[in-house]
Motif scaffolding. Structure first.
Motif, PDB file in Angstrom:
ATOM      1  N   PRO A 116       0.809  -1.230   0.000  1.00  0.00           N
ATOM      2  CA  PRO A 116       0.000   0.000   0.000  1.00  0.00           C
ATOM      3  C   PRO A 116       0.836   1.272   0.000  1.00  0.00           C
ATOM      4  O   PRO A 116       0.329   2.349  -0.295  1.00  0.00           O
ATOM      5  N   ASN A 117       2.114   1.200   0.355  1.00  0.00           N
ATOM      6  CA  ASN A 117       2.963   2.389   0.338  1.00  0.00           C
ATOM      7  C   ASN A 117       3.474   2.709  -1.060  1.00  0.00           C
ATOM      8  O   ASN A 117       4.234   3.660  -1.245  1.00  0.00           O
ATOM      9  N   ILE A 118       3.087   1.888  -2.022  1.00  0.00           N
ATOM     10  CA  ILE A 118       3.476   2.118  -3.404  1.00  0.00           C
ATOM     11  C   ILE A 118       2.346   2.835  -4.115  1.00  0.00           C
ATOM     12  O   ILE A 118       1.181   2.451  -4.035  1.00  0.00           O
ATOM     13  N   GLY A 119       2.700   3.899  -4.813  1.00  0.00           N
ATOM     14  CA  GLY A 119       1.699   4.648  -5.558  1.00  0.00           C
ATOM     15  C   GLY A 119       1.809   4.366  -7.036  1.00  0.00           C
ATOM     16  O   GLY A 119       1.658   3.235  -7.489  1.00  0.00           O
ATOM     17  N   LEU A 120       2.109   5.408  -7.800  1.00  0.00           N
ATOM     18  CA  LEU A 120       2.234   5.279  -9.247  1.00  0.00           C
ATOM     19  C   LEU A 120       3.437   4.403  -9.589  1.00  0.00           C
ATOM     20  O   LEU A 120       4.517   4.562  -9.029  1.00  0.00           O
ATOM     21  N   LEU A 121       3.217   3.496 -10.537  1.00  0.00           N
ATOM     22  CA  LEU A 121       4.281   2.584 -10.990  1.00  0.00           C
ATOM     23  C   LEU A 121       4.167   2.500 -12.504  1.00  0.00           C
ATOM     24  O   LEU A 121       3.069   2.282 -13.047  1.00  0.00           O
ATOM     25  N   LEU A 122       5.340   2.640 -13.170  1.00  0.00           N
ATOM     26  CA  LEU A 122       5.333   2.550 -14.635  1.00  0.00           C
ATOM     27  C   LEU A 122       6.737   2.219 -15.114  1.00  0.00           C
ATOM     28  O   LEU A 122       7.713   2.339 -14.362  1.00  0.00           O
ATOM     29  N   PHE A 123       6.794   1.831 -16.408  1.00  0.00           N
ATOM     30  CA  PHE A 123       8.072   1.573 -17.077  1.00  0.00           C
ATOM     31  C   PHE A 123       8.301   2.711 -18.059  1.00  0.00           C
ATOM     32  O   PHE A 123       7.387   3.145 -18.773  1.00  0.00           O
TER      33      PHE A 123
END
Length: 594
Positions: A116-123
């Motif tokens: 839950p401490n992870i927000g936006l994620l992308l490559f």
């Protein structure tokens, strides 16, 4: 000069000053010791609290970054996601590419959901400047090159804090970029901290300490992020003279610093005024207590002064009353045994002094009376009267009328002057005695002189000391009256007293002679008249009237002398001298009486 100033300090000011010094000195010393002790305690307490909060913030930030780092490692080096990306890159069939794309997104969503401490994620592909597989909608144009650099390492780069690219949130986040382990592709993984992960850290409105602000320093000590840009500008070097120091002061702020394991630092800054707020509050309380203590000490000193001043005021009044014999005796008490005893002693001393004064006054009065009596009794009145009486009858029997007249006048004069000292005399008696005296003097001297006696009839019955006019007239005869001499005797009753004037046209006297004549201590005064002269007049006036009678002599050499005498008419002469018993006037010669 200092001694003179101290001597001018009043007793009240000395008491208040000494009492304040003795009372306040221990309190001031204790207050100073307490102030420095409590100031140290408060300083340590505040600094410890700030340092503790900063450590907590650093731990929160490190945990967030470590979690992001862990996820990035899992995705960058994990076989599942990388394998799917490699297959997608090699696949040309649209359906298969769609399936692979969905599997990749599912994989990423599972990782995001489990963290839950992870927000936006992308490559992100920096060559093509394109991104994909984002788990949230991206806000605007994605440009990681414009993000604030926090720390950079060969495999990973830290950014932040910065505004999130996540279109569903509007807050500051931290982010990392790590290169994905794909041999044929230049692909990077971008991860932001999640919603609310750092809300308490970089949201000042949500902090309990609303005045505390945070700074982020990169590995080189430059300010990567600042919540106080007006004082600590971003990209500026942090004003830390000693990089190893954990606290200090700069720009009106007190700061604390904690350094992470990666080398970047988190700094909290608080206005110095707020740091001193608790100390100032305590100082205000101490000053209030001190002021109350000062007021109390001044009040007690004032009471102490009044306790001493009132008895001193009573002593002052007692001492002042020493000069007034008729002032009533005070009976007030101070209700302080020591002062009451001193007052009793003072009043006893005052009574004794006035008793002694009265005794001395009586003795001086008796001495003056005795002096007058001594002057009057320098000859034996019994012997003179009897002898003159015998001479009178011898002259009658021998037909010596001139001798008979002379002796008879002398006998009457002596009878008046010496024979009735115990009785009250009047101005009329004095005038009659003076006429007898002048008759004797006209027979005695071989020159002629005129005497003019002018007496106010209203004054004849006024009381007068005995033997008053004759010495003054004798003084006129003594000082140069000769042929064609003139003596004026005037007695006038006026509103403010009885005026007696003896004036002659004789040789006169100089001022020095007048001074010697009026001075009782000079030998010249005994040469006047019958040996008693003006000395007797002065003494009899002093004994009879005190200071109320006035005697003045005005004279000029060659022009005569004026003797002025003013007597009070409302006062009876107070002189009483034991009377000499005169012999009776016999009708025939007798032997000497004793």
């Amino acid at each position: 000069m200092t001694t003179i100033r101290l001597n001018n300090v009043t007793f009240k000011n000395r008491i208040i000053f000494i009492f304040l010094i003795s009372s306040l000195a221990p309190f001031i010393c204790l207050g100073l010791i307490s102030f420095y002790t409590i100031d140290s305690i408060i300083g340590n307490k505040v600094e410890g609290a700030l340092q503790s909060n900063l450590k907590q913030d650093l731990m929160t930030l490190e945990n967030t970054l470590n979690n992001m780092n862990h996820v990035s490692q899992q995705l960058a080096y994990g076989g599942g996601t990388n394998r799917l990306i490699e297959q997608l890159e090699a696949e040309t069939e649209p359906y298969e590419r769609l399936r692979l794309n969905n599997e990749i997104r599912t994989e990423l969503n599972n990782i995001t959901f489990s963290n839950p401490n992870i927000g936006l994620l992308l490559f992100y592909n920096p060559d093509e400047k394109q991104y994909g597989f984002e788990n949230f909608r991206v806000r605007g144009d994605f440009n990681p090159g414009g993000l604030p650099l926090l720390a950079e390492y060969p495999e990973i780069t830290y950014y932040g804090p910065h505004l999130s690219y996540n279109g569903s949130i509007n807050q500051f986040v931290f982010s990392i970029m790590r290169k994905v382990n794909l041999p044929d592709q230049n692909l990077y993984l971008y991860i932001e901290s999640g919603r609310g992960a750092l809300t308490s850290l970089f949201a000042p409105q949500n902090r309990k300490e609303s005045s505390r602000r945070l700074l982020l320093l990169d590995n080189d000590g430059r300010i990567a992020f600042s919540e106080v840009p007006g004082v600590f500008a971003e990209q500026a070097q942090f004003p830390d003279t000693n990089p190893k120091s954990l606290s200090g002061n700069a720009g009106g702020y007190f700061w604390n610093k904690e350094t992470s394991n990666q080398g970047w630092s988190l700094v909290s800054v608080v206005p110095e005024g707020e740091i001193n707020q608790e100390r100032n509050r305590w100082l205000a309380q101490i000053l209030g207590i001190f002021l109350l203590f000062v007021i109390l000490a001044v009040f007690v000193a004032w009471l102490l002064w009044k306790m001493v001043y009132r008895p001193l005021d009573k002593f002052h009044r007692e001492i002042k009353s020493l000069i007034h014999s008729n002032e009533r005796e005070h009976k007030e008490q101070t209700n302080i045994p020591e002062f009451d005893y001193l007052l009793y002693q003072t009043r006893s001393m005052k009574r004794k002094i006035w008793a002694l004064y009265d005794e001395i006054e009586q003795k001086e009065k008796r001495r003056a009376d005795l002096e007058v009596e001594k002057l009057l009794y320098q000859i034996n009145p019994h012997f003179l009267m009897n002898t003159l009486d015998t001479v009178h009858w011898l002259a009658v029997m021998n037909g010596q009328k001139e001798i008979d007249k002379l002796v008879l006048s002398l006998n009457k004069l002596l009878f008046y002057n010496l024979g009735k000292m115990g009785e009250t005399s009047t101005i009329g008696d004095e005038i009659e005695a003076l006429k007898e005296y002048l008759q004797l003097q006209q027979i005695r001297y071989d020159f002629q002189f005129d005497v003019d006696i002018d007496v106010d009839e209203q004054s004849l019955g006024l009381p007068s000391p005995r033997f008053l006019l004759q010495p003054m007239v004798e003084n006129a005869l003594y000082h140069g009256v000769s042929d064609d001499g003139y003596i004026y005797v005037g007695v006038a009753l006026q509103e403010d007293g009885l005026q007696i004037t003896i004036q002659d046209n004789g040789a006169g006297m100089s001022a020095e002679t007048i001074d010697r004549l009026l001075d009782e201590d000079t030998g010249d005064s005994h040469k006047v008249g019958m040996g008693i002269g003006m000395k007797y007049v002065k003494r009899i006036l002093q004994a009879s009237y005190g200071e109320e009678a006035k005697l003045r002599i005005r004279s000029e050499v060659g022009k005569g002398t004026v003797v002025s005498l003013r007597l009070p008419v409302s006062k009876q002469p107070s002189l009483t001298v034991p009377a000499a018993v005169p012999p009776s006037m016999p009708s025939a010669p007798k032997g000497e009486q004793t």
